[in-house]
Write an enzyme that holds these catalytic residues in place. Structure first.
Site, PDB file in Angstrom:
ATOM      1  N   HIS A 158       0.804  -1.214   0.000  1.00 20.10           N
ATOM      2  CA  HIS A 158       0.000   0.000   0.000  1.00 20.10           C
ATOM      3  C   HIS A 158       0.842   1.272   0.000  1.00 20.10           C
ATOM      4  O   HIS A 158       0.333   2.346  -0.320  1.00 20.10           O
ATOM      5  CB  HIS A 158      -0.934   0.011   1.210  1.00 20.10           C
ATOM      6  CG  HIS A 158      -2.063  -0.974   1.099  1.00 20.10           C
ATOM      7  ND1 HIS A 158      -3.346  -0.621   0.740  1.00 20.10           N
ATOM      8  CD2 HIS A 158      -2.082  -2.318   1.278  1.00 20.10           C
ATOM      9  CE1 HIS A 158      -4.107  -1.694   0.715  1.00 20.10           C
ATOM     10  NE2 HIS A 158      -3.374  -2.737   1.049  1.00 20.10           N
ATOM     11  N   ASP A 366       4.196   9.318  -1.190  1.00 17.77           N
ATOM     12  CA  ASP A 366       3.016   8.581  -0.759  1.00 17.77           C
ATOM     13  C   ASP A 366       2.683   7.505  -1.771  1.00 17.77           C
ATOM     14  O   ASP A 366       2.809   7.735  -2.990  1.00 17.77           O
ATOM     15  CB  ASP A 366       1.819   9.529  -0.609  1.00 17.77           C
ATOM     16  CG  ASP A 366       0.962   9.197   0.595  1.00 17.77           C
ATOM     17  OD1 ASP A 366       0.982   8.036   1.036  1.00 17.77           O
ATOM     18  OD2 ASP A 366       0.281  10.101   1.100  1.00 17.77           O
TER      19      ASP A 366
END
Length: 478
Positions: A158, A366
């Site tokens: 993730h 991110d």
């Protein structure tokens, strides 16, 4: 899919009617994968217990068994606080210089992965499909294979995947990152993350195939793919419309007294670029005095990992900078920067996104950043706000109509903020509509189905190749 789906993650979001906290991105993604399926969600309970039960505690809800185990204090400190969050997290976010490696922590990380495999083994059936999530559990497939499980096993990362030269700063990195080759499918948020991992494996003797990208190591074949996580787009859009009438959102609207609202929502973490963003807002107010008293920046930043010194230091820096800006520019009737250190419910956040004129989503690195997608989904198509987005967020590959910025360049972020605040309606609509259409098509259900379909294809292809090899061997023997 007739087989059960077993999802494994560090934490399990078991049903809890009394829990009002906002569900994290991983929890929302897993719940989408489990929707309309029979299966098991296995992981840590979140509890510390030096005398844990022998068997997982299982709670059933809507055809899903939520199976959890406790960890000892040593497990928690070495596996979770230690290697996972003090070493793997900074490395994978391109900050190898921040890792605090110790052999004890790596030993603990491996021990907990073996514990997960041992407890999970008791629950696995021969026809189950297993999907493992995130950096806490990279070696889990190797441990399950060692226990004789031939099930299809997929893994999804993730968070970002750093380039090889950063990954290799981890001592004995091949024991953790190399263990990903025991999965049938390894998924990443972006093609850049996927390619970084492929390049990491190449010097280790891996052979690389294309269309789809596959790697072969010691006779094992693993498919690599990019599967950008989506959100529950339509549901979040409906929630945002409903939430505009909530008491909290109404209070915020009234407090603005007609001023523009800029919003930022991030967990307190050095990867989120909060200090850089606040510095850019400072620069914006300095260079554009005409905007003073006309705009409010609301930064919502729940604390996280508050026992780790780097996070304590960040909080101190952010608090000091917020005080400095408010002291320099604030008036008796205007506070430029509102800094909140507690979480809000999903409902309230949806309303605040819709209320905001601009979102500053500017992480230094991110994996995806679902705040960016939720902000877009929450907007009123007739009068949408503007997204200012870091080029280093995985979401920038999809939300390319946003104002894309380099978060390290405060002048550029300040200029983008001014452009966003002054952008005419027609341009705002022209930017927003294609992004919203994309999010509606590539939502969280599409992500789950795409990954599980690819996992099924991988196993089918592998089984077909084995059958062909068997037939070929028989024909030679005959």
């Amino acid at each position: 899919m007739s087989s059960r789906l077993i999802v494994v993650s560090n934490r399990v979001a078991a049903p809890d009617p009394g829990n009002r906290h906002t569900a994290g991105g991983l929890a929302v993604a897993v719940k989408a994968a489990m929707r309309n399926r029979t299966g098991v969600w296995f992981g840590w309970s979140g509890k510390i217990n030096d005398d844990p039960a022998e068997e997982p505690l299982v709670q059933r809800c809507n055809k899903v068994d939520y199976a959890v185990i406790d960890l000892s204090e040593a497990d928690f400190q070495e596996y979770y606080n230690g290697l996972a969050n003090r070493v793997l997290w900074p490395i994978l976010h391109y900050r190898g210089d921040l890792q605090e490696y110790s052999r004890a922590d790596q030993t603990g990380y491996m021990r907990v992965n073996r514990l997960f495999a041992e407890k999970l083994s008791e629950l696995i059936r021969d026809d189950d499909v297993i999907w493992v999530h995130d950096y806490h559990l990279m070696p889990l497939a190797r441990e399950l294979r060692a226990r004789g499980h031939g099930n299809p096993i997929g893994f999804f990362l993730h968070i970002p995947c750093a380039p090889p030269d950063i990954v290799q700063t981890l001592p004995h990195h091949e024991d953790i990152f190399g263990a990903l080759t025991y999965y049938d499918l390894v998924g990443f948020q972006t093609e850049r993350d996927r390619d970084n991992f492929a390049h990491y494996l190449t010097p280790m003797g891996a052979t690389l195939g294309r269309n789809p990208m596959t790697i072969s190591v010691d006779g094992r074949q693993t498919r690599l793919g990019a599967f950008p996580v989506g959100i529950e787009t339509a549901a979040f859009a409906r929630l945002s419309r409903f939430s505009m009438h909530s008491r909290c959102v109404e209070d915020v609207r009234e407090s603005l007294q007609g001023r523009k609202l800029v919003i930022g929502v991030d967990r307190l973490d050095y990867s989120k670029g909060i200090l850089h963003r606040i510095n850019a807002f400072d620069r914006f107010l300095d260079e554009h005095p005409e905007w003073r008293s006309k705009v409010v920046f609301l930064q919502i930043t729940p604390r996280s990992r508050s026992d780790i010194k780097e996070y304590i230091a960040i909080e101190d820096e952010v608090t000091a900078m917020v005080g400095k800006i408010n002291g320099r520019y604030g008036e008796a009737d205007w506070t430029p920067l509102r800094y909140i250190n507690r979480p809000y419910s999903r409902t309230v956040l949806a309303g605040l996104y819709r209320l905001a004129d601009v979102a500053l989503v500017t992480p230094l690195r991110d994996g995806m950043n679902l705040v960016a997608k939720e902000f877009v989904a929450a907007q009123d198509r007739a009068d949408p706000g503007v997204l200012v987005l870091s080029e280093f967020a995985g979401a920038s590959a999809e939300l390319d109509r946003a104002l894309i910025v380099n978060p390290h360049e405060s002048e550029a972020v300040a200029a983008a903020l001014r452009q966003a605040l002054e952008m005419p309606l027609e341009e705002r609509q022209r930017r927003h509509d294609p992004m919203m259409d994309h999010l509606l098509e590539y939502d969280i259900d599409h992500w789950a189905e795409e990954f599980l379909s690819a996992l099924g294809e991988t196993r089918h292809r592998s089984g077909l190749l084995e059958s062909l090899r068997g037939l070929f061997a028989v024909s030679l023997g005959g």
